[in-house]
Write a protein that holds these residues in place. Structure first.
Motif, short mmCIF file in Angstrom:
data_model
loop_
_atom_site.label_atom_id
_atom_site.label_comp_id
_atom_site.label_asym_id
_atom_site.label_seq_id
_atom_site.Cartn_x
_atom_site.Cartn_y
_atom_site.Cartn_z
N ILE A 1 87.25 27.90 46.25
CA ILE A 1 87.38 28.68 47.79
C ILE A 1 86.36 29.60 48.13
O ILE A 1 85.80 29.57 49.27
CB ILE A 1 88.61 29.22 48.07
CG1 ILE A 1 89.76 28.27 47.58
CG2 ILE A 1 88.96 30.09 49.24
CD1 ILE A 1 91.21 28.63 47.59
N PHE A 2 86.02 30.60 47.34
CA PHE A 2 85.09 31.64 47.65
C PHE A 2 83.75 31.11 47.48
O PHE A 2 82.98 31.36 48.44
CB PHE A 2 85.15 32.59 46.54
CG PHE A 2 84.47 33.90 46.85
CD1 PHE A 2 84.02 34.51 48.05
CD2 PHE A 2 83.90 34.67 45.64
CE1 PHE A 2 83.40 35.49 48.28
CE2 PHE A 2 82.93 35.95 45.93
CZ PHE A 2 82.80 36.30 47.31
N GLY A 3 83.40 29.78 46.88
CA GLY A 3 81.94 29.30 46.82
C GLY A 3 81.89 28.79 48.12
O GLY A 3 80.64 28.97 48.63
N ILE A 4 82.84 28.09 48.83
CA ILE A 4 82.58 27.26 49.98
C ILE A 4 82.45 28.40 50.98
O ILE A 4 81.60 28.20 52.12
CB ILE A 4 83.85 26.54 50.37
CG1 ILE A 4 83.86 25.50 49.35
CG2 ILE A 4 83.90 26.01 51.80
CD1 ILE A 4 85.41 24.67 49.59
N ILE A 5 83.22 29.79 51.05
CA ILE A 5 82.93 30.45 51.93
C ILE A 5 81.59 31.27 51.93
O ILE A 5 80.95 31.44 52.95
CB ILE A 5 83.93 31.85 51.78
CG1 ILE A 5 85.36 31.33 52.23
CG2 ILE A 5 83.55 32.76 52.80
CD1 ILE A 5 86.47 32.18 51.65
N LEU A 6 81.03 31.31 50.74
CA LEU A 6 79.56 31.79 50.58
C LEU A 6 78.75 30.85 51.03
O LEU A 6 77.70 31.08 51.68
CB LEU A 6 79.46 31.97 48.85
CG LEU A 6 79.94 33.08 48.55
CD1 LEU A 6 79.72 33.32 46.80
CD2 LEU A 6 79.17 34.63 48.82
N CYS A 7 78.84 29.67 50.82
CA CYS A 7 78.17 28.57 51.31
C CYS A 7 78.07 28.57 52.79
O CYS A 7 76.48 28.47 53.44
CB CYS A 7 78.42 27.33 50.92
SG CYS A 7 77.63 25.83 51.71
N VAL A 8 78.99 28.72 53.43
CA VAL A 8 78.91 28.53 54.82
C VAL A 8 78.36 30.14 55.49
O VAL A 8 77.68 29.97 56.42
CB VAL A 8 80.44 28.77 55.49
CG1 VAL A 8 80.68 29.30 57.01
CG2 VAL A 8 81.27 27.49 55.13
N CYS A 9 78.61 31.21 54.62
CA CYS A 9 77.84 32.20 55.23
C CYS A 9 76.29 32.11 55.06
O CYS A 9 75.47 32.40 55.86
CB CYS A 9 78.19 33.34 54.11
SG CYS A 9 79.97 34.03 54.73
N LYS A 10 75.67 31.48 53.67
CA LYS A 10 74.20 31.28 53.65
C LYS A 10 73.92 30.34 54.46
O LYS A 10 72.57 30.53 55.02
CB LYS A 10 74.21 30.86 52.07
CG LYS A 10 74.66 31.87 51.05
CD LYS A 10 73.84 31.55 49.82
CE LYS A 10 72.28 31.70 49.79
NZ LYS A 10 71.71 31.22 48.66
N ASN B 1 81.67 34.57 39.37
CA ASN B 1 80.51 33.79 38.89
C ASN B 1 80.66 32.39 38.91
O ASN B 1 79.54 31.92 39.52
CB ASN B 1 80.91 33.93 37.16
CG ASN B 1 79.53 33.37 36.36
OD1 ASN B 1 79.51 32.05 36.01
ND2 ASN B 1 78.39 34.04 36.05
N SER B 2 81.75 31.76 38.95
CA SER B 2 81.82 30.27 39.37
C SER B 2 81.45 30.20 40.78
O SER B 2 80.76 29.19 41.36
CB SER B 2 83.39 29.74 39.14
OG SER B 2 83.35 28.46 39.46
N ALA B 3 82.09 31.00 41.74
CA ALA B 3 81.87 31.14 43.15
C ALA B 3 80.11 31.00 43.51
O ALA B 3 79.97 30.51 44.37
CB ALA B 3 82.42 32.14 43.97
N ALA B 4 79.33 31.64 42.66
CA ALA B 4 77.89 31.73 43.12
C ALA B 4 77.35 30.51 42.75
O ALA B 4 76.48 29.96 43.58
CB ALA B 4 77.22 32.79 42.09
N TYR B 5 77.69 29.88 41.94
CA TYR B 5 77.38 28.46 41.53
C TYR B 5 77.62 27.38 42.50
O TYR B 5 77.05 26.44 42.86
CB TYR B 5 77.52 28.21 40.11
CG TYR B 5 76.83 29.03 39.18
CD1 TYR B 5 75.64 28.52 38.71
CD2 TYR B 5 77.24 29.98 38.49
CE1 TYR B 5 74.65 29.27 37.91
CE2 TYR B 5 76.38 31.06 37.52
CZ TYR B 5 75.10 30.24 37.21
OH TYR B 5 74.45 31.08 36.36
N VAL B 6 79.04 27.24 42.62
CA VAL B 6 79.79 26.58 43.70
C VAL B 6 78.93 26.55 45.17
O VAL B 6 78.57 25.71 45.89
CB VAL B 6 81.04 26.84 43.72
CG1 VAL B 6 81.91 25.87 45.10
CG2 VAL B 6 81.96 26.33 42.57
N SER B 7 78.81 27.94 45.45
CA SER B 7 78.21 27.90 46.85
C SER B 7 76.70 27.20 46.76
O SER B 7 76.40 26.60 47.90
CB SER B 7 77.66 29.45 47.31
OG SER B 7 76.89 30.08 46.11
#
Length: 213
Positions: A32-41, A95-101
């Motif tokens: 979930i957090f990774g998708i949010i980070l991806c959308v932000c980036k 940690n996982s969120a960064a890679y998922v993003s």
């Protein structure tokens, strides 16, 4: 070699439940957090893009062991005290969120830009287009890489015993200290991790086949 199992098999079972709990919770939060980070980036708001980029670079370029040590041992110095289980989940999740993003960002970039333009031309907002059109297609493209990340996360969860979480490695070390046997407990731990990751691999392959259809 495995005589200890008759006495300590329950410890391994309980430890496996803890490992699965930590890993699955971290997987969900990280996704979930990774998708949010991806959308932000990939979004148009510069401050969010800037913050997400800094976060990803810091997390990806520091060891996860250091991260969990900071969360469990350093945060109490500023008044944030977490239990070993919560600290482990938080560390693995961020940690996982960064890679998922990054996985999702690559998947989104692989989608034809005409998809976004088509959604906007139909009257959808940027967020709606991402949610309904772009991200579902990106998820299909990213599934193999996401599967690898999830499997890596389960294996990386073996470090949580450093902060006192009673996971598989914690049990193996405790049994080693109690029985003075080294090879057997660690071999059993390796076998349990192998079984877990193999099952995850099969689940992911099944999802890939269904998505291909």
């Amino acid at each position: 070699m495995f005589n200890f199992l008759s006495e300590y098999n329950g410890m391994f079972i309980d430890a496996t439940k803890v490992t699965l709990s930590v890993s699955l919770i971290a997987l969900l939060i990280g996704l979930i957090f990774g998708i949010i980070l991806c959308v932000c980036k990939i979004g148009t708001i510069k401050i969010f893009k800037w913050l997400a980029t800094i976060y990803v670079e810091i997390i990806r370029n520091t060891p996860i062991l250091v991260q969990i040590m900071i969360i469990y041992f350093a945060l109490p110095e500023i008044g944030i005290l977490l239990s070993p289980f919560v600290a482990a989940v938080v560390a693995l999740s961020i940690n996982s969120a960064a890679y998922v993003s990054e996985i999702f960002r690559a998947g989104v970039n692989a989608i034809d830009k005409g998809q976004m333009e088509a959604g906007r031309s139909l009257g959808l907002s940027y967020g709606q287009t991402m949610k309904l059109i772009v991200l579902p297609q990106a998820f299909k493209n990213c599934l193999p890489a996401l599967g690898n990340e999830f499997i890596s996360l389960v294996k990386e969860s073996s470090i949580v015993y450093f902060v006192g979480v009673a996971d598989i490695m914690f049990a193996a070390n405790a049994i080693k200290n109690a029985t003075y046997e080294t090879f057997g407990p660690y071999l059993v731990a390796a076998a349990i991790y192998f079984i877990i990751t193999t099952v995850l691999s099969q689940i992911i392959k099944t999802l890939e086949r269904k998505l291909e259809k």
